[in-house]
Design an enzyme around this catalytic site. Structure first.
Site, PDB file in Angstrom:
ATOM      1  N   ASP A  35       3.062   2.858   8.073  1.00 57.65           N
ATOM      2  CA  ASP A  35       1.882   1.606   7.667  1.00 57.65           C
ATOM      3  C   ASP A  35       1.989   0.545   7.028  1.00 57.65           C
ATOM      4  OD1 ASP A  35       0.391   3.877   8.759  1.00 57.65           O
ATOM      5  OD2 ASP A  35      -0.001   4.770   6.915  1.00 57.65           O
ATOM      6  N   ASP A  67       0.805  -1.183   0.084  1.00 62.80           N
ATOM      7  CA  ASP A  67      -0.003   0.066   0.041  1.00 62.80           C
ATOM      8  C   ASP A  67       0.861   1.218  -0.061  1.00 62.80           C
ATOM      9  OD1 ASP A  67      -2.545   1.445   0.170  1.00 62.80           O
ATOM     10  OD2 ASP A  67      -2.352   1.657   2.171  1.00 62.80           O
TER      11      ASP A  67
END
Length: 287
Positions: A185, A168
Site C-alpha cells: 500500500d 501510512d
C-alpha cells in the site's frame, strides 16, 4: 465470480485470464485474486477520488511533480483535465514506489504494471500457497519481534535513502510470509525532500510499527528510531545499511511545543484512521 468492470478491459487485452475471488477492500482500492496464464496474481482496482476515504490526501501529494509541464500546470489549477492527471499520478505513484523500493532492497510485492487504474502485482503467499496474513493478525515471540522490528527499521531507512516515506505504514500495511515482513500500500508515499510533512509522517510510521512489535517485546517502546533516522537524513549521512541503535539525545534547546502538539494531533487522527481501516478490512473479508 462476476468480473469487475474495471478489470474487464484487462481480460479483453489478454493481461488477465480470470478473476478468482475478492481479496480485500480498503479506503483507496479493492483487491482481487486473478489468474494470468499459469500465474496467480492480484489486481488492485483503485477507487475514484470521489469514493476514496483517504483523508488529507493533499498533504501526501505535496511535492509531487510530473514531467509534462502542461499536465503539471493543469494539476496545480485543479481543472477537470488536471484532476484526471492528479488521479493518474496518484495511481502511478504506487507503481513507481514499488520499483524504486525493490531496487533499494525493500521487500515489496513485484509490480507488473498499472493499466487504467488497475495495478497488477505479485500475490504474496506462504510456502503452502496461502495468502500471507497481515502483521496485525500475527503473534510472535519477543525474539522474533525484535528481529522483525529491526528489519522494518532497516526498510524504513532504505525507503528514506531512496527518497521516500511510506506515510501510512502500520501493522495493517505489512504482510508476513515465511521470509518475513513485506510492505504494501504505497499510493500515498511522499517525496522525503519535497514534502514538508515528511518528517512527521516518518515519525508516525515508525511509531505505528514500533507500537505493534512492542506488544511482544515491550522494551522496544523506549526506543527512538524515528529521531535517529531523521537526524541521519538531515545530516546527509544516510547509508542504506547503517546500523541503528534506537538511541537519540535531544538538543539542549527548548522543546518545539508546536511540533509536539502537531505530532499529538497526528497520532490521534492516525488512531481514528487505523480503527476505520481495520473495520473496512474486516467488512471486506466478510464480503
Amino acid at each position: 465470480m462476476k468480473t469487475p468492470k474495471r478489470i474487464q478491459p484487462l481480460i479483453d487485452d489478454g493481461l488477465v485470464d480470470e478473476v478468482l475471488r475478492p481479496l480485500m477492500s480498503g479506503k483507496e482500492a479493492s483487491v482481487y485474486v486473478v489468474r494470468c496464464g499459469e500465474e496467480i496474481r492480484c489486481a488492485k482496482v483503485y477507487k475514484d477520488a470521489a469514493q476514496r476515504s483517504f483523508k488529507q490526501a493533499v498533504l501526501y501529494q505535496e511535492g509531487r511533480k510530473v514531467r509534462n509541464s502542461r499536465r503539471q500546470r493543469a494539476m496545480e489549477k485543479g481543472s477537470g483535465f488536471g484532476r484526471n492527471q492528479q488521479e493518474a499520478a496518484w495511481q502511478n505513484a504506487e507503481v513507481d514506489a514499488l520499483y524504486r523500493l525493490a531496487d533499494a532492497g525493500v521487500r515489496v510485492p513485484q509490480p507488473f504494471g498499472c493499466f487504467d487504474g488497475v495495478l497488477l502485482m505479485e500475490l504474496v503467499t506462504d510456502d503452502d500457497g496461502n495468502v500471507a496474513p497481515r502483521l496485525n493478525d500475527v503473534s510472535m515471540s519477543a525474539e522474533q519481534a525484535r528481529e522483525d522490528h529491526a528489519l522494518m527499521m532497516q526498510y524504513i531507512v532504505r525507503m528514506l535513502h531512496a527518497g521516500l516515506v511510506h506515510g501510512d505504514l502500520s501493522e495493517f500495511n505489512v504482510l508476513v510470509d515465511d521470509y518475513g515482513p513485506v510492505i504494501i500500500d504505497l499510493p500515498q508515499a511522499v517525496d522525503a525532500a519535497a514534502n514538508n510533512n515528511a518528517k512527521s509522517m516518518l515519525a508516525r510510521d515508525v511509531a505505528n510499527i514500533t507500537a505493534y512489535y512492542a506488544m511482544f517485546a515491550p522494551e522496544l517502546a523506549q526506543t527512538r528510531y524515528a529521531d535517529e533516522i531523521w537526524a541521519l537524513f538531515e545530516a546527509g549521512d544516510m547509508d542504506p545499511d547503517v546500523e541503528l541503535t534506537g538511541l537519540y539525545e535531544d538538543d539542549a534547546e527548548a522543546p518545539d511545543v508546536d511540533a509536539l502538539l502537531e505530532n499529538i494531533m497526528a497520532a490521534m487522527e492516525e488512531e481514528q484512521e487505523r480503527k476505520a481501516r481495520q473495520k473496512s478490512a474486516e467488512e471486506g473479508e466478510d464480503d
